[in-house]
Design a protein around this motif. Structure first.
Motif, PDB file in Angstrom:
ATOM      1  N   SER A   1       0.793  -1.226   0.000  1.00  0.00           N
ATOM      2  CA  SER A   1       0.000   0.000   0.000  1.00  0.00           C
ATOM      3  C   SER A   1       0.827   1.278   0.000  1.00  0.00           C
ATOM      4  O   SER A   1       0.393   2.309  -0.503  1.00  0.00           O
ATOM      5  CB  SER A   1      -0.948   0.013   1.202  1.00  0.00           C
ATOM      6  OG  SER A   1      -0.210   0.004   2.421  1.00  0.00           O
ATOM      7  N   GLY A   2       2.012   1.256   0.579  1.00  0.00           N
ATOM      8  CA  GLY A   2       2.831   2.459   0.607  1.00  0.00           C
ATOM      9  C   GLY A   2       4.041   2.273   1.486  1.00  0.00           C
ATOM     10  O   GLY A   2       4.189   1.254   2.168  1.00  0.00           O
ATOM     11  N   PRO A   3       4.935   3.268   1.505  1.00  0.00           N
ATOM     12  CA  PRO A   3       6.177   3.135   2.272  1.00  0.00           C
ATOM     13  C   PRO A   3       5.945   2.947   3.766  1.00  0.00           C
ATOM     14  O   PRO A   3       6.759   2.317   4.445  1.00  0.00           O
ATOM     15  CB  PRO A   3       6.921   4.439   1.976  1.00  0.00           C
ATOM     16  CG  PRO A   3       5.892   5.385   1.476  1.00  0.00           C
ATOM     17  CD  PRO A   3       4.869   4.553   0.780  1.00  0.00           C
ATOM     18  N   HIS A   4       4.826   3.477   4.293  1.00  0.00           N
ATOM     19  CA  HIS A   4       4.544   3.334   5.717  1.00  0.00           C
ATOM     20  C   HIS A   4       4.416   1.867   6.130  1.00  0.00           C
ATOM     21  O   HIS A   4       4.682   1.504   7.273  1.00  0.00           O
ATOM     22  CB  HIS A   4       3.244   4.066   6.065  1.00  0.00           C
ATOM     23  CG  HIS A   4       2.040   3.500   5.375  1.00  0.00           C
ATOM     24  ND1 HIS A   4       1.739   3.804   4.052  1.00  0.00           N
ATOM     25  CD2 HIS A   4       1.084   2.632   5.792  1.00  0.00           C
ATOM     26  CE1 HIS A   4       0.634   3.173   3.696  1.00  0.00           C
ATOM     27  NE2 HIS A   4       0.220   2.443   4.722  1.00  0.00           N
ATOM     28  N   ALA A   5       4.019   1.013   5.177  1.00  0.00           N
ATOM     29  CA  ALA A   5       3.805  -0.400   5.482  1.00  0.00           C
ATOM     30  C   ALA A   5       5.111  -1.186   5.579  1.00  0.00           C
ATOM     31  O   ALA A   5       5.114  -2.348   5.983  1.00  0.00           O
ATOM     32  CB  ALA A   5       2.908  -1.032   4.413  1.00  0.00           C
ATOM     33  N   LEU A   6       6.211  -0.566   5.221  1.00  0.00           N
ATOM     34  CA  LEU A   6       7.500  -1.260   5.207  1.00  0.00           C
ATOM     35  C   LEU A   6       8.255  -1.132   6.530  1.00  0.00           C
ATOM     36  O   LEU A   6       9.350  -1.677   6.678  1.00  0.00           O
ATOM     37  CB  LEU A   6       8.360  -0.734   4.057  1.00  0.00           C
ATOM     38  CG  LEU A   6       7.781  -0.958   2.658  1.00  0.00           C
ATOM     39  CD1 LEU A   6       8.707  -0.374   1.600  1.00  0.00           C
ATOM     40  CD2 LEU A   6       7.529  -2.434   2.402  1.00  0.00           C
ATOM     41  N   ASN A   7       7.681  -0.399   7.488  1.00  0.00           N
ATOM     42  CA  ASN A   7       8.237  -0.330   8.847  1.00  0.00           C
ATOM     43  C   ASN A   7       9.712   0.069   8.877  1.00  0.00           C
ATOM     44  O   ASN A   7      10.517  -0.521   9.606  1.00  0.00           O
ATOM     45  CB  ASN A   7       8.053  -1.673   9.558  1.00  0.00           C
ATOM     46  CG  ASN A   7       6.597  -2.027   9.751  1.00  0.00           C
ATOM     47  OD1 ASN A   7       5.806  -1.207  10.191  1.00  0.00           O
ATOM     48  ND2 ASN A   7       6.227  -3.250   9.393  1.00  0.00           N
ATOM     49  N   GLY A   8      10.060   1.054   8.084  1.00  0.00           N
ATOM     50  CA  GLY A   8      11.433   1.533   8.058  1.00  0.00           C
ATOM     51  C   GLY A   8      12.256   0.969   6.916  1.00  0.00           C
ATOM     52  O   GLY A   8      13.323   1.512   6.585  1.00  0.00           O
ATOM     53  N   ARG A   9      11.776  -0.099   6.320  1.00  0.00           N
ATOM     54  CA  ARG A   9      12.548  -0.712   5.232  1.00  0.00           C
ATOM     55  C   ARG A   9      12.424   0.059   3.922  1.00  0.00           C
ATOM     56  O   ARG A   9      13.077  -0.274   2.936  1.00  0.00           O
ATOM     57  CB  ARG A   9      12.122  -2.172   5.056  1.00  0.00           C
ATOM     58  CG  ARG A   9      12.735  -3.091   6.101  1.00  0.00           C
ATOM     59  CD  ARG A   9      12.207  -4.502   6.009  1.00  0.00           C
ATOM     60  NE  ARG A   9      11.173  -4.739   7.001  1.00  0.00           N
ATOM     61  CZ  ARG A   9      10.555  -5.893   7.177  1.00  0.00           C
ATOM     62  NH1 ARG A   9      10.872  -6.933   6.420  1.00  0.00           N
ATOM     63  NH2 ARG A   9       9.620  -6.044   8.096  1.00  0.00           N
ATOM     64  N   ASP A  10      11.579   1.096   3.910  1.00  0.00           N
ATOM     65  CA  ASP A  10      11.525   1.960   2.738  1.00  0.00           C
ATOM     66  C   ASP A  10      12.830   2.753   2.590  1.00  0.00           C
ATOM     67  O   ASP A  10      13.106   3.315   1.536  1.00  0.00           O
ATOM     68  CB  ASP A  10      10.346   2.933   2.852  1.00  0.00           C
ATOM     69  CG  ASP A  10      10.345   3.702   4.166  1.00  0.00           C
ATOM     70  OD1 ASP A  10      10.294   3.043   5.230  1.00  0.00           O
ATOM     71  OD2 ASP A  10      10.399   4.939   4.141  1.00  0.00           O
ATOM     72  N   ARG A  11      13.671   2.748   3.633  1.00  0.00           N
ATOM     73  CA  ARG A  11      14.954   3.446   3.594  1.00  0.00           C
ATOM     74  C   ARG A  11      16.104   2.458   3.351  1.00  0.00           C
ATOM     75  O   ARG A  11      17.257   2.762   3.648  1.00  0.00           O
ATOM     76  CB  ARG A  11      15.178   4.183   4.921  1.00  0.00           C
ATOM     77  CG  ARG A  11      14.143   5.272   5.202  1.00  0.00           C
ATOM     78  CD  ARG A  11      14.348   5.843   6.603  1.00  0.00           C
ATOM     79  NE  ARG A  11      15.711   6.351   6.750  1.00  0.00           N
ATOM     80  CZ  ARG A  11      16.334   6.435   7.938  1.00  0.00           C
ATOM     81  NH1 ARG A  11      15.730   6.013   9.034  1.00  0.00           N
ATOM     82  NH2 ARG A  11      17.568   6.930   8.010  1.00  0.00           N
ATOM     83  N   LEU A  12      15.793   1.294   2.810  1.00  0.00           N
ATOM     84  CA  LEU A  12      16.797   0.253   2.665  1.00  0.00           C
ATOM     85  C   LEU A  12      17.983   0.708   1.813  1.00  0.00           C
ATOM     86  O   LEU A  12      19.143   0.453   2.153  1.00  0.00           O
ATOM     87  CB  LEU A  12      16.168  -1.007   2.056  1.00  0.00           C
ATOM     88  CG  LEU A  12      17.076  -2.230   1.936  1.00  0.00           C
ATOM     89  CD1 LEU A  12      17.629  -2.640   3.290  1.00  0.00           C
ATOM     90  CD2 LEU A  12      16.309  -3.400   1.301  1.00  0.00           C
TER      91      LEU A  12
END
Length: 273
Positions: A250-261
């Motif tokens: 659904s969006g970067p918020h759902a990645l729990n910080g992993r959107d900054r991988l």
């Protein structure tokens, strides 16, 4: 506690929740693989050094791209360290319950050290391909270790949530530059109070394509949603596979910080050109 390995037909039925249209060939290894399940409740019994060495020997016997072996593993037994890692992974209690957590690393630090000793260039390490090789190598090694652990009567569960806070994990484990914590693997003795059912997977018609990709296979998801929903209901869980999939996408918020991988990888010495 030994894992209950039964005949292939029954295990396949549990995995697919219906008989396969084709027969499966059987072997003890295949039966062990079909019996795989994630274990989230553990006894406090120790896992000794000989067992850890056995799991790592199995891991090192996995395929590795060009024999580069771009991975390492940190065996974490210290209770305080595991408690902190559990916290960083979102409070997963089984990280604390089990006696050991294996943290699998994409490890280019060793390769950089070899290059430095030979005064050789390392520009190739800055490309995405090299990082991908390290992640693939680590995953193949860990899966070999998982199968070995289960064959010895142990339980396992992967901890991908270590990637939520890779900087903190790296500091805690004193990782050098060019080493990245890819995921964890809990290893321990399963608590017999936990259920032993095998979770259904997508039918083979959804994942097995012949010669070319067939998008009609996507239609098999609807039947799987019903089957996995029934499984979750029997386990007292109100889960939906489709809802879980859509929530993750659904969006970067759902990645729990992993959107900054990508940023985290860069900070660990992986520029990823």
């Amino acid at each position: 506690m030994s894992i209950d390995v039964r005949d292939t037909a029954r295990l396949a039925h549990e995995r697919y929740a219906a008989p396969l249209a084709v027969d499966l060939r059987t072997s003890p290894v295949v039966e062990q693989q079909l019996a795989h399940r994630s274990v989230r409740r553990y006894l406090p019994d120790e896992v000794d050094d000989a067992t850890i060495r056995t799991l790592v020997a199995a891991a090192q016997s996995a395929a590795t791209s060009s024999n580069l072996q771009l991975w390492s593993v940190v065996a974490v037994r210290d209770a305080a360290t595991r408690a902190r890692l559990a916290e960083l992974a979102g409070g997963q209690a089984h990280v604390v319950q089990a006696p050991v957590l294996l943290v699998w690393l994409v490890d280019l630090a060793r390769a950089h050290a070899v290059a430095a000793r030979h005064e050789a260039p390392t520009a190739g390490a800055e490309y995405l391909e090299t990082a991908v090789v390290g992640f693939v190598d680590a995953a193949l090694a860990a899966q070999n270790a998982t199968l070995a652990a289960e064959s010895l009567g142990l339980g396992t569960v992967y901890i991908g949530a270590l990637r939520n806070h890779p900087a903190e994990v790296s500091a805690l484990l004193r990782l050098p530059a060019h080493a990245f914590p890819a995921f964890g693997l809990v290893v321990g003795h399963p608590d017999p109070a936990e259920g032993t059912r095998v979770k259904p997977r997508l039918p083979q018609s959804a994942v097995l394509h012949h010669e070319v990709y067939d998008e009609i296979a996507h239609e098999a998801v609807e039947d799987y949603e019903r089957r996995i929903g029934a499984f979750y209901a029997d386990e007292g869980l109100a889960h939906s596979w489709v809802e879980r999939l859509l929530a993750r996408l659904s969006g970067p918020h759902a990645l729990n910080g992993r959107d900054r991988l990508r940023e985290h990888l860069h900070d660990r010495g992986f520029p990823l050109r």
